[in-house]
Scaffold this motif. Structure first.
Motif, PDB file in Angstrom:
ATOM      1  N   GLY A 165       0.860  -1.173   0.000  1.00  0.00           N
ATOM      2  CA  GLY A 165       0.000   0.000   0.000  1.00  0.00           C
ATOM      3  C   GLY A 165       0.896   1.221   0.000  1.00  0.00           C
ATOM      4  N   PHE A 166       0.498   2.263  -0.714  1.00  0.00           N
ATOM      5  CA  PHE A 166       1.350   3.447  -0.787  1.00  0.00           C
ATOM      6  C   PHE A 166       0.510   4.704  -0.922  1.00  0.00           C
ATOM      7  N   LEU A 167       1.146   5.819  -0.586  1.00  0.00           N
ATOM      8  CA  LEU A 167       0.508   7.123  -0.769  1.00  0.00           C
ATOM      9  C   LEU A 167       1.554   8.152  -1.130  1.00  0.00           C
ATOM     10  N   GLU A 168       1.113   9.174  -1.825  1.00  0.00           N
ATOM     11  CA  GLU A 168       1.959  10.328  -2.139  1.00  0.00           C
ATOM     12  C   GLU A 168       1.131  11.569  -1.835  1.00  0.00           C
ATOM     13  N   TYR A 169       1.724  12.478  -1.094  1.00  0.00           N
ATOM     14  CA  TYR A 169       1.049  13.715  -0.727  1.00  0.00           C
ATOM     15  C   TYR A 169       1.900  14.885  -1.188  1.00  0.00           C
ATOM     16  N   LEU A 170       1.326  15.737  -2.034  1.00  0.00           N
ATOM     17  CA  LEU A 170       2.054  16.917  -2.518  1.00  0.00           C
ATOM     18  C   LEU A 170       2.023  18.001  -1.453  1.00  0.00           C
ATOM     19  N   LEU A 171       3.187  18.345  -0.960  1.00  0.00           N
ATOM     20  CA  LEU A 171       3.300  19.428   0.015  1.00  0.00           C
ATOM     21  C   LEU A 171       3.313  20.780  -0.695  1.00  0.00           C
ATOM     22  N   THR A 172       4.043  20.847  -1.794  1.00  0.00           N
ATOM     23  CA  THR A 172       4.083  21.997  -2.698  1.00  0.00           C
ATOM     24  C   THR A 172       4.144  21.392  -4.097  1.00  0.00           C
ATOM     25  N   LEU A 206       5.688  13.983  -0.237  1.00  0.00           N
ATOM     26  CA  LEU A 206       5.982  12.984   0.782  1.00  0.00           C
ATOM     27  C   LEU A 206       5.414  11.663   0.288  1.00  0.00           C
ATOM     28  N   ASN A 207       6.261  10.639   0.219  1.00  0.00           N
ATOM     29  CA  ASN A 207       5.836   9.307  -0.213  1.00  0.00           C
ATOM     30  C   ASN A 207       5.973   8.338   0.947  1.00  0.00           C
ATOM     31  N   ALA A 208       5.002   7.482   1.112  1.00  0.00           N
ATOM     32  CA  ALA A 208       5.066   6.433   2.129  1.00  0.00           C
ATOM     33  C   ALA A 208       4.612   5.130   1.481  1.00  0.00           C
ATOM     34  N   SER A 247       8.668   2.355   4.187  1.00  0.00           N
ATOM     35  CA  SER A 247       9.591   3.415   3.762  1.00  0.00           C
ATOM     36  C   SER A 247       8.832   4.739   3.679  1.00  0.00           C
ATOM     37  N   VAL A 248       9.540   5.796   3.981  1.00  0.00           N
ATOM     38  CA  VAL A 248       9.021   7.158   3.870  1.00  0.00           C
ATOM     39  C   VAL A 248      10.090   7.964   3.152  1.00  0.00           C
ATOM     40  N   ARG A 252      11.456  17.861  -6.440  1.00  0.00           N
ATOM     41  CA  ARG A 252      11.601  17.868  -7.898  1.00  0.00           C
ATOM     42  C   ARG A 252      12.229  19.207  -8.333  1.00  0.00           C
ATOM     43  N   PHE A 253      13.000  19.156  -9.388  1.00  0.00           N
ATOM     44  CA  PHE A 253      13.494  20.404  -9.919  1.00  0.00           C
ATOM     45  C   PHE A 253      13.427  20.422 -11.407  1.00  0.00           C
TER      46      PHE A 253
END
Length: 108
Positions: A70-77, A82-84, A101-102, A107-108
């Protein structure tokens, strides 16, 4: 709201100077979705070695396992997230492996 599903098949071989070569195969089925903007949730099932880029010596040669993830990605900006991820692996002979894992990704 966008939903994604995938099926992956991996096949790799290991050549040894002495002895027989190993051919190992695995496949994965997964899906992810966006319940709200900036958030991705997903799940994946892998049969055989999982996450080939993290292959270790104990997973070369014949390797049977089922991995539930199971996984999630949360865009902070827009450029920072943040990926878990959590993986539960069921191996033969009642061996159970848990991996979490976290990651903070810029990104650039």
């Amino acid at each position: 709201r966008r939903t994604t599903a995938w099926a992956k098949y991996y096949r790799f071989s290991t050549d040894y100077e002495v002895g027989l070569s190993d051919i190992v195969q695995s496949w994965a089925l997964g899906a992810s979705g966006h319940p709200r903007p900036g958030l991705t949730l997903g799940a994946e099932f892998t049969r055989g070695p999982d996450q080939i880029e993290m292959l270790t010596i104990d997973r070369t040669g014949p390797f049977e396992a089922n991995t539930y993830s199971g996984f999630l990605e949360y865009l902070l900006t827009p450029m920072l997230s943040l990926n878990a991820r959590y993986d539960f692996q069921d191996r033969p002979e009642a061996v159970r492996v848990h991996r979490a894992s976290v990651r903070l990704i810029h990104r650039f």
